[in-house]
Design an enzyme around this catalytic site. Structure first.
Site, PDB file in Angstrom:
ATOM      1  N   LYS A 171       0.831  -1.211   0.000  1.00 30.23           N
ATOM      2  CA  LYS A 171       0.000   0.000   0.000  1.00 30.23           C
ATOM      3  C   LYS A 171       0.865   1.260   0.000  1.00 30.23           C
ATOM      4  O   LYS A 171       1.929   1.291   0.617  1.00 30.23           O
ATOM      5  CB  LYS A 171      -0.884  -0.065   1.251  1.00 30.23           C
ATOM      6  CG  LYS A 171      -1.778   1.119   1.521  1.00 30.23           C
ATOM      7  CD  LYS A 171      -2.534   0.871   2.826  1.00 30.23           C
ATOM      8  CE  LYS A 171      -3.318   2.067   3.278  1.00 30.23           C
ATOM      9  NZ  LYS A 171      -3.970   1.828   4.582  1.00 30.23           N
ATOM     10  N   SER A 180      -8.529   2.978   4.701  1.00 28.69           N
ATOM     11  CA  SER A 180      -7.678   3.536   3.671  1.00 28.69           C
ATOM     12  C   SER A 180      -6.998   2.489   2.788  1.00 28.69           C
ATOM     13  O   SER A 180      -6.367   2.838   1.791  1.00 28.69           O
ATOM     14  CB  SER A 180      -6.602   4.407   4.328  1.00 28.69           C
ATOM     15  OG  SER A 180      -5.790   3.641   5.201  1.00 28.69           O
ATOM     16  N   SER A 202      -8.974   0.832   8.803  1.00 30.53           N
ATOM     17  CA  SER A 202      -8.498   0.853   7.422  1.00 30.53           C
ATOM     18  C   SER A 202      -8.184  -0.514   6.827  1.00 30.53           C
ATOM     19  O   SER A 202      -7.943  -0.613   5.621  1.00 30.53           O
ATOM     20  CB  SER A 202      -7.254   1.743   7.312  1.00 30.53           C
ATOM     21  OG  SER A 202      -7.602   3.089   7.528  1.00 30.53           O
TER      22      SER A 202
END
Length: 471
Positions: free
Chosen positions: A71, A147, A171
């Site tokens: 990520k 996220s 997230s």
């Protein structure tokens, strides 16, 4: 190996094929590259072209040859752009590996690319101005959560069997719910946060990943768990490897269930129904289920979550190259401004709120083995529901936190308290959208979460569900 055959296997299955000589690691990598290329035009889930070559990894690791994406908000990989989803950090490159990246390499995971994330990770929508919206493979009109949204989209579509993700307020679990995945947030101290970060978000941020199967979550946790020597938080090692413990019977458990948000925000009836159905499955398995909830206040959770916001702002302000405010999204500008004005007394007030939440959850879990809640309060929201770049007058970082907690009111409390929690894809809406259910356990009991998750996976299997955009 064709991409469709590749996508039929989880990480453990792919590793078994490679170890048996039925397919080579190079063939798996080639299939993964084709799979990523096939779905990303629809999903917009990759930040960069695929890495050529893949990042180096140990060919003898326990997951050697299994594809991975990381990520764009960690774990940093030396030499790879690291921009936290922000236009203001364009051109930044990581100088060292995060310890989690070191462990990914040691496990043999083949890192092929980087997934999208909202700016600075402070959103339950992955729709940054830098990358544009990442689309949900179940319904392209809807978001993937955040996220770790890009990671979730790619795993759900079958492009990779697992992906790195991290969780400061939901997230990992929110995208898992939106995309129909297993999203385990390890407890405080279970996975490393260094070497450059000593205390991630005042102990509220956990690094791990997203998977489609429970066994993949267990094997990945075995590969990466354990603190770096000298870290502030360290969880005691499990009695058994997680990959072994998922085969053990957890016994008859005391389970609490609630579908009411502590903030009082409404919960979609289909989400409530999925949570109630999960509780009924637990009763059918043989566990004792009771309606109950920890004594929490939404204001304490919001106040404690401000510690993550302030620590994010402080990290940006301390960076060698300050971002150009004109390139930041509106909420990020507010975060930086408010961080500079945050006083020591305000930090202490937020820490007091964190302690109240931690004690309330800890006390509650002395009477129960598990707490069951919805993961988020509604179905995956349409794009634009959570606009991080909204520059309306009167907005603040705190009001933004309240806004995203209207969508996801159940997850952040357990970042604040540090308890392990997992979202499982146990429901499906009338529209065909996934609905996640969250399980929470006491400190150090990731093994229990995985054991019960394995019971769910056997009782109400989800592997046959495929989104409309898939390999």
């Amino acid at each position: 190996m064709e991409p469709a055959e590749y996508a039929d296997h989880d990480a453990v299955g792919l590793r078994a094929l490679i170890a048996a000589g039925e397919v080579s690691a190079a063939e798996v990598e080639a299939a993964a590259r084709r799979a990523l290329d096939s779905v990303n035009p629809d999903l917009n889930a990759l930040t960069l072209p695929l890495f050529e070559p893949a990042l180096t990894a140990d060919p003898d690791g326990p997951l050697a040859g299994v594809p991975l994406v990381v990520k764009d908000s960690g774990p940093m990989a030396r030499g790879v752009p690291f921009t936290l989803g922000s236009r203001a950090l364009r051109g930044a490159v990581a100088g060292v590996d995060h310890e989690l990246m070191t462990r990914f390499r040691a496990a043999g995971l083949v890192t092929l690319g980087q997934s999208t994330a909202p700016e600075f990770g402070l959103n339950f929508a992955t729709e940054s101005r830098r990358y544009g919206p990442t689309r949900n493979p179940w319904d392209l009109r809807r978001g993937v959560g955040g996220s770790s949204g890009g990671a979730a989209a790619l795993v759900a579509a079958g492009a990779v069997p697992l992906a790195h993700a991290n969780d400061a307020g939901g997230s990992i679990r929110v995208p898992a719910s939106c995309c129909g995945l297993v999203g385990l947030k390890p407890g405080r101290g279970r996975t490393p946060s260094g070497p450059l970060v000593g205390e991630a978000g005042f102990g509220q941020i956990a690094e791990f990943g997203l998977t489609r199967t429970v066994r993949d979550a267990a094997h990945l946790l075995d590969a990466v768990s354990g603190p770096i020597v000298g870290e502030k938080y360290a969880a005691a090692p499990p009695a058994l490897p997680y990959a072994e413990s998922i085969r053990a019977d957890p016994g008859r458990l005391r389970v609490a269930v609630t579908t009411d948000a502590w903030s009082g925000v409404p919960v979609d009836p289909q989400v409530r129904d999925a949570t109630v159905a999960a509780a009924q499955v637990l009763e059918w398995i043989g566990h004792t289920v009771t309606p109950a909830s920890p004594d929490l206040t939404a204001e304490d959770v919001v106040e404690a979550a401000m510690l993550v916001v302030v620590s994010t702002g402080a990290a940006i302000l301390r960076a060698p190259h300050r971002p150009d405010p004109n390139l930041l999204e509106a909420t990020s500008r507010r975060v930086l401004s408010e961080t500079q004005g945050f006083t020591a007394l305000e930090v202490m007030a937020a820490l007091d709120a964190q302690h109240r939440v931690t004690r309330a959850v800890g006390l509650f879990l002395t009477g129960y083995d598990l707490l069951v809640t919805p993961t988020i309060g509604q179905l995956p929201p349409p794009h634009g529901t959570l606009d991080y770049d909204d520059d309306a007058p009167g907005q603040s970082a705190r009001s933004w936190i309240r806004r995203i907690f209207e969508v996801g009111p159940f997850t952040a409390a357990f970042n604040v308290s540090g308890n392990p929690a997992v979202s499982l894809p146990l429901g499906q809406s009338r529209e065909g959208l996934p609905v996640g259910v969250q399980l929470v356990a006491a400190h150090g009991r990731e093994d229990l979460l995985l054991q019960v998750a394995a019971q769910f996976e056997q009782a109400v299997p989800w592997s046959g569900r495929r989104p409309s955009i898939s390999v």
